[in-house]
Design a protein around this motif. Sequence first.
Motif, short mmCIF file in Angstrom:
data_model
loop_
_atom_site.label_atom_id
_atom_site.label_comp_id
_atom_site.label_asym_id
_atom_site.label_seq_id
_atom_site.Cartn_x
_atom_site.Cartn_y
_atom_site.Cartn_z
N THR A 1 0.83 -1.21 0.00
CA THR A 1 0.00 0.00 0.00
C THR A 1 0.86 1.25 0.00
O THR A 1 0.56 2.23 -0.71
CB THR A 1 -0.93 0.00 1.23
N SER B 1 2.21 1.72 -3.40
CA SER B 1 1.15 2.18 -4.28
C SER B 1 0.94 3.68 -4.15
O SER B 1 0.83 4.40 -5.15
CB SER B 1 -0.15 1.45 -3.96
N ALA B 2 0.90 4.17 -2.92
CA ALA B 2 0.73 5.60 -2.70
C ALA B 2 1.93 6.38 -3.23
O ALA B 2 1.77 7.45 -3.85
CB ALA B 2 0.54 5.88 -1.21
N THR C 1 -4.03 1.01 -7.19
CA THR C 1 -4.63 2.14 -7.90
C THR C 1 -5.40 1.66 -9.12
O THR C 1 -6.51 2.13 -9.41
CB THR C 1 -3.53 3.13 -8.33
N TRP D 1 -6.41 3.20 0.43
CA TRP D 1 -5.13 3.15 1.14
C TRP D 1 -5.35 3.02 2.65
O TRP D 1 -4.67 2.25 3.32
CB TRP D 1 -4.30 4.39 0.83
#
Length: 387
Positions: free
Chosen positions: A35, A38-39, A54, A97
Amino acid sequence: MVSVLLGSVLSDNAALSAGLRVFSGGAGAFLVITTFLSAAKTVVLPRGGSNRLTRLVFVATRYLFEFRAHPKQPFHERDRILALWAPIGLLLLPFAWSTAMTIGFTGLHFAVGNDGLRSSFLRSGSSWFTLGSEPSRALPLAVLSFVQAAIGIVLTALLISYLPSIYQAYQRRETLVGLLESRAGIPPHPAVMLTRYQRINAIDTLDDDLFGKWETWFVEVEESHLSFAALAFFRSPRPERSWITAAGCVLDTAALRLACLDMPFSGRTALCLRTGFLALRRLAEYFHTPYDEDPLPTDPISVTRAEFNDVLIELRAAGLPLRANEDEMWAAFQGWRVNYDKALVGLAKLIVAPDGRWSSDRDGDRIVPKFGLLRPGSRVHRGGRIR
């Protein structure tokens, strides 16, 4: 005998509990790291990359919006519905998230502490949303809570800076798209563009006035739409406008200028055209939209010879200086257009662009965005000879 059996059962239960906590900790750590990456890739990384979480959010919401915006509906109604897709997808990302981080740290709290899943979940949620309602006296659990709270603050700060960056890039993109209406009409078309420049006696300024600005525009669009993939699906303020139909109009105008007009060769126009089709190819590659990586000048294109001849009639009627041989003009135009034809048509279908001659009005299959389907470093198209 009973005591031996009881001891064996307790030992097995202890081993099972320890194994469950180890598994929970490993799964939680994996989810937290995934996560966070991903952010970081979505908000910080200045390039397109693989981003499963995403992609899951945007593709899932895309299917929901397409279920409501049926192709049989009037386009204005579909545009009104699809205009909400990208903004809502962006708003859902923080919730995705937060949910993933809360679940991941629940597993970590469960693995480190001696509490059950319920207490671990409450502590994780309290730490993530910085409520402080579930304090822990144990040092490992307190450290986890502090780390989780710090990550939450960092992601919040990144999101605060992320949205303004997107809208600044959106405004820069739409400025030239809006200015194109006075030059090429709505929907924009290269024949209208060339005719209007001829009518105001500005055809000689076409190279400097138009193509110099759009060369920079193509570079900015490529950079911003690969960095912020959702930006490609932010629709223009007016339903009739679209960045992809505008891009197609400019590229076709450049191709007609080089192939048909009896004027000196323009390096600036050729550079704008090259910059444009490279940008469209890279965007098509990122969204997993097929295109020809090494087309031949004689390969077929979606524009027919009859449509091309109709444009020549319009240009000749407007008094533009055309070359003498129509076959040579067609061959030259086809040789330029083949470099971006499939990428342009595929991207127009992908974003459900409004009607645009020679772009969104071409036949093509429905395409759902993949948002970097491939692993980082892998390529659909390795690139080839680009003319």
